[in-house]
Design an enzyme around this catalytic site. Structure first.
Site, PDB file in Angstrom:
ATOM      1  N   HIS A  57       0.808  -1.217   0.000  1.00  0.00           N
ATOM      2  CA  HIS A  57       0.000   0.000   0.000  1.00  0.00           C
ATOM      3  C   HIS A  57       0.845   1.272   0.000  1.00  0.00           C
ATOM      4  O   HIS A  57       0.272   2.372   0.028  1.00  0.00           O
ATOM      5  CB  HIS A  57      -0.894   0.015   1.245  1.00  0.00           C
ATOM      6  CG  HIS A  57      -0.081   0.175   2.501  1.00  0.00           C
ATOM      7  ND1 HIS A  57       0.667  -0.855   3.018  1.00  0.00           N
ATOM      8  CD2 HIS A  57       0.140   1.251   3.289  1.00  0.00           C
ATOM      9  CE1 HIS A  57       1.300  -0.414   4.087  1.00  0.00           C
ATOM     10  NE2 HIS A  57       1.009   0.853   4.288  1.00  0.00           N
ATOM     11  N   HIS A  72       1.751   6.931  -0.757  1.00  0.00           N
ATOM     12  CA  HIS A  72       0.870   6.134   0.106  1.00  0.00           C
ATOM     13  C   HIS A  72      -0.463   5.959  -0.610  1.00  0.00           C
ATOM     14  O   HIS A  72      -1.221   6.911  -0.773  1.00  0.00           O
ATOM     15  CB  HIS A  72       0.685   6.824   1.454  1.00  0.00           C
ATOM     16  CG  HIS A  72       0.221   5.897   2.536  1.00  0.00           C
ATOM     17  ND1 HIS A  72      -1.078   5.454   2.616  1.00  0.00           N
ATOM     18  CD2 HIS A  72       0.882   5.292   3.552  1.00  0.00           C
ATOM     19  CE1 HIS A  72      -1.195   4.631   3.662  1.00  0.00           C
ATOM     20  NE2 HIS A  72      -0.014   4.512   4.234  1.00  0.00           N
TER      21      HIS A  72
END
Lengths: 149, 90
Positions: A57, A72
């Site tokens: 992620h 992110h």
């Protein structure tokens, strides 16, 4: 000069547009954020450099000047434990800006009740250090989001 | 020199909010602060890049070291609190 490219296509919302105070308050660092198009896609390396961290992620690329950029993908996506993310590179690799690093589907993240808004953060930088930071408007993957002299 | 071993109880490890708070706290202090995982070289606790690179996971132990003039124990207390700001209740 480190030119930081958008890892995804979408709408620039600025860090204040990330529904997570850690990013919205620039606690991790200055930068911006992109609300990605809701379609399967591949998030790319924002700069040339070493892929020092690759989580499903999130990832960090450090360029030859030592500038580290964190991407992110979505908010609280660490809790997905990699589900819905496919890694296209390996930690420690040298990557060129624009190289696909993670395959994901922002629509699927949203369907799971999380925001896919993607933060792009300059690590160990002050807000004043960044130049021409985009805060709004549509952006294509690979277009410049900000530069870091 | 003052040193403390801390088990990381936050579910996300030393990432995200705990990492940001930890680095902010270290950066405000005049002392030198490093953080290490067992068997690994210590890294600069004032660098978010270094701390994220350390990749400390939930349940791992870290060693925080403070060197220089100042109230090291108080700083260690604050750093420990930052590390475990999102600690799961036992």
């Amino acid at each position: 000069m480190t030119r930081v490219l958008s890892p995804v296509s979408g709408r620039v919302v600025g860090l204040a547009g990330v529904p997570d105070p850690v990013f919205a308050q620039a606690m991790v660092g200055p930068g911006t954020a992109v609300d990605p198009v809701r379609a399967p896609g591949e998030a790319i390396a924002p700069v040339n450099g070493t892929l020092v961290k690759l989580h499903p992620h999130a990832y960090v690329v450090v360029d030859e000047r030592g500038h580290g950029v964190l991407v992110h993908l979505g908010v609280d996506t660490v809790h997905l434990k990699g589900e819905g993310f496919e890694l296209l590179a390996a930690e420690g690799e040298e990557v060129t800006a624009g190289r696909p690093l993670v395959r994901w589907n922002p629509a699927r993240i949203e369907a799971g009740g999380r925001s896919p808004v993607t933060a792009v953060v300059a690590l160990d930088a002050t807000a004043e250090a960044l130049v021409d930071v985009r805060e709004s408007g549509e952006v294509e993957k690979g277009a410049e989001l900000f530069s870091w002299p | 020199m003052a040193q403390r071993h801390v088990r990381v109880l936050s579910k996300v490890g030393l990432h995200a909010r705990p990492a940001a708070l930890f680095v902010q706290t270290a950066t405000k202090a005049p002392m030198e602060v490093t953080v290490a995982k067992p068997g690994k070289d210590p890294v600069n606790a004032k660098s978010i890049l270094a701390v994220l690179g350390l990749d400390v996971r939930h349940g791992e132990e870290i060693t925080i070291t403070v060197e220089g003039e100042g109230d090291a124990e108080r700083l260690l207390d604050e750093l420990e609190a930052a590390v475990n700001v999102e600690a799961e209740s036992a």
